[in-house]
Design a protein around this motif. Structure first.
Motif, short mmCIF file in Angstrom:
data_model
loop_
_atom_site.label_atom_id
_atom_site.label_comp_id
_atom_site.label_asym_id
_atom_site.label_seq_id
_atom_site.Cartn_x
_atom_site.Cartn_y
_atom_site.Cartn_z
N THR A 114 0.87 -1.18 0.00
CA THR A 114 0.00 0.00 0.00
C THR A 114 0.90 1.23 0.00
O THR A 114 2.12 1.12 0.13
N LEU A 115 0.29 2.39 -0.13
CA LEU A 115 1.05 3.62 -0.04
C LEU A 115 1.34 3.95 1.42
O LEU A 115 0.50 3.73 2.29
N ARG A 116 2.51 4.45 1.68
CA ARG A 116 2.89 4.86 3.03
C ARG A 116 2.83 6.38 3.10
O ARG A 116 3.26 7.06 2.18
N ARG A 117 2.28 6.87 4.17
CA ARG A 117 2.22 8.32 4.36
C ARG A 117 3.61 8.82 4.73
O ARG A 117 4.21 8.36 5.70
N ARG A 160 0.81 6.49 -7.55
CA ARG A 160 -0.03 6.67 -6.35
C ARG A 160 -1.50 6.40 -6.67
O ARG A 160 -2.18 5.74 -5.89
N TRP A 215 8.99 -0.95 4.74
CA TRP A 215 8.65 -0.03 3.66
C TRP A 215 9.91 0.37 2.90
O TRP A 215 11.03 0.22 3.38
N VAL A 241 7.75 8.13 -3.89
CA VAL A 241 6.61 7.26 -3.57
C VAL A 241 7.10 6.23 -2.57
O VAL A 241 8.08 5.54 -2.82
N ASP A 242 6.45 6.16 -1.43
CA ASP A 242 6.82 5.18 -0.40
C ASP A 242 5.81 4.04 -0.41
O ASP A 242 4.60 4.28 -0.38
N LEU A 243 6.32 2.81 -0.47
CA LEU A 243 5.47 1.62 -0.47
C LEU A 243 5.58 0.93 0.89
O LEU A 243 6.69 0.66 1.35
N LEU A 286 -2.20 2.64 -7.06
CA LEU A 286 -2.17 1.89 -5.81
C LEU A 286 -3.34 2.24 -4.88
O LEU A 286 -3.68 1.47 -4.01
N ALA A 287 -3.91 3.42 -5.08
CA ALA A 287 -5.00 3.86 -4.18
C ALA A 287 -6.33 3.20 -4.50
O ALA A 287 -6.56 2.62 -5.49
#
Length: 181
Positions: A139-142, A177, A162, A153-155, A180-181
């Protein structure tokens, strides 16, 4: 087929040990490792090639600049090489190692994403369905506010690890992004 978005592993991710790469050769002998030290390389290259001697002297400064970059950009890999994020990074390094037998600073790749999954492929041979691929659930990491970059882009992976990617453009990062969202 999913859209392949070009990008690379963040240059702030440390390069894995050569022994971790697929089909890696035996460790180098001690004399060979000593010959790789920047001062020895400078002294041996000085009589023959001035440009190589100057580049050998610049090595410590490049390493220091990379460390300063890590301070500003933040960490780029969490969880170690055995975690999902580390395996994704090793897959990117492995694509380049098996193709060129050389180490790269920030290995490039193409990323195809669908909801909850990312597939990484080497950048050469686009459209060839037989080329290598590494798929991982993520998922995406904040990213914390001070560490945000438009092309970063952090996964985040289910095991808590991550990894940070650096896409070629802001638009590529936004497309990854969105996928993946």
């Amino acid at each position: 087929m999913d859209e392949e978005i070009p990008g690379r592993l963040s240059p702030c991710v440390r390069r894995p040990a050569r022994a971790m790469l697929p089909g890696s050769p035996a460790p180098e002998r001690l004399l060979r490792r000593i010959a790789g030290f920047f001062l020895i390389r400078f002294l041996t290259a000085l009589p023959d090639d001035l440009a190589d001697a100057v580049s050998a002297l610049a090595d410590p400064f490049e390493r220091a600049a990379r460390l300063v970059g890590r301070l500003f950009h933040g960490p780029a890999l969490r969880g170690g090489w055995g975690a999902e994020a580390g395996r994704l990074a090793l897959a990117l390094h492995g694509f380049h190692w098996t193709h060129w037998r050389t180490e790269t600073r920030g290995p490039r790749g193409t990323f195809a994403a669908s909801t909850g999954k990312v597939t990484v492929r080497p950048p050469w041979g686009r459209g060839d369905s037989a080329r290598e691929a590494h798929t991982a659930a993520c998922t995406l990491r904040r990213v914390p506010r001070l560490r945000r970059r438009p092309a970063r882009v952090d996964l985040a992976f289910p095991d808590g690890s991550w990894v940070a990617l650096r896409m070629d453009t802001r638009a590529d990062a936004a497309r990854l992004r969105a996928a993946l969202a």
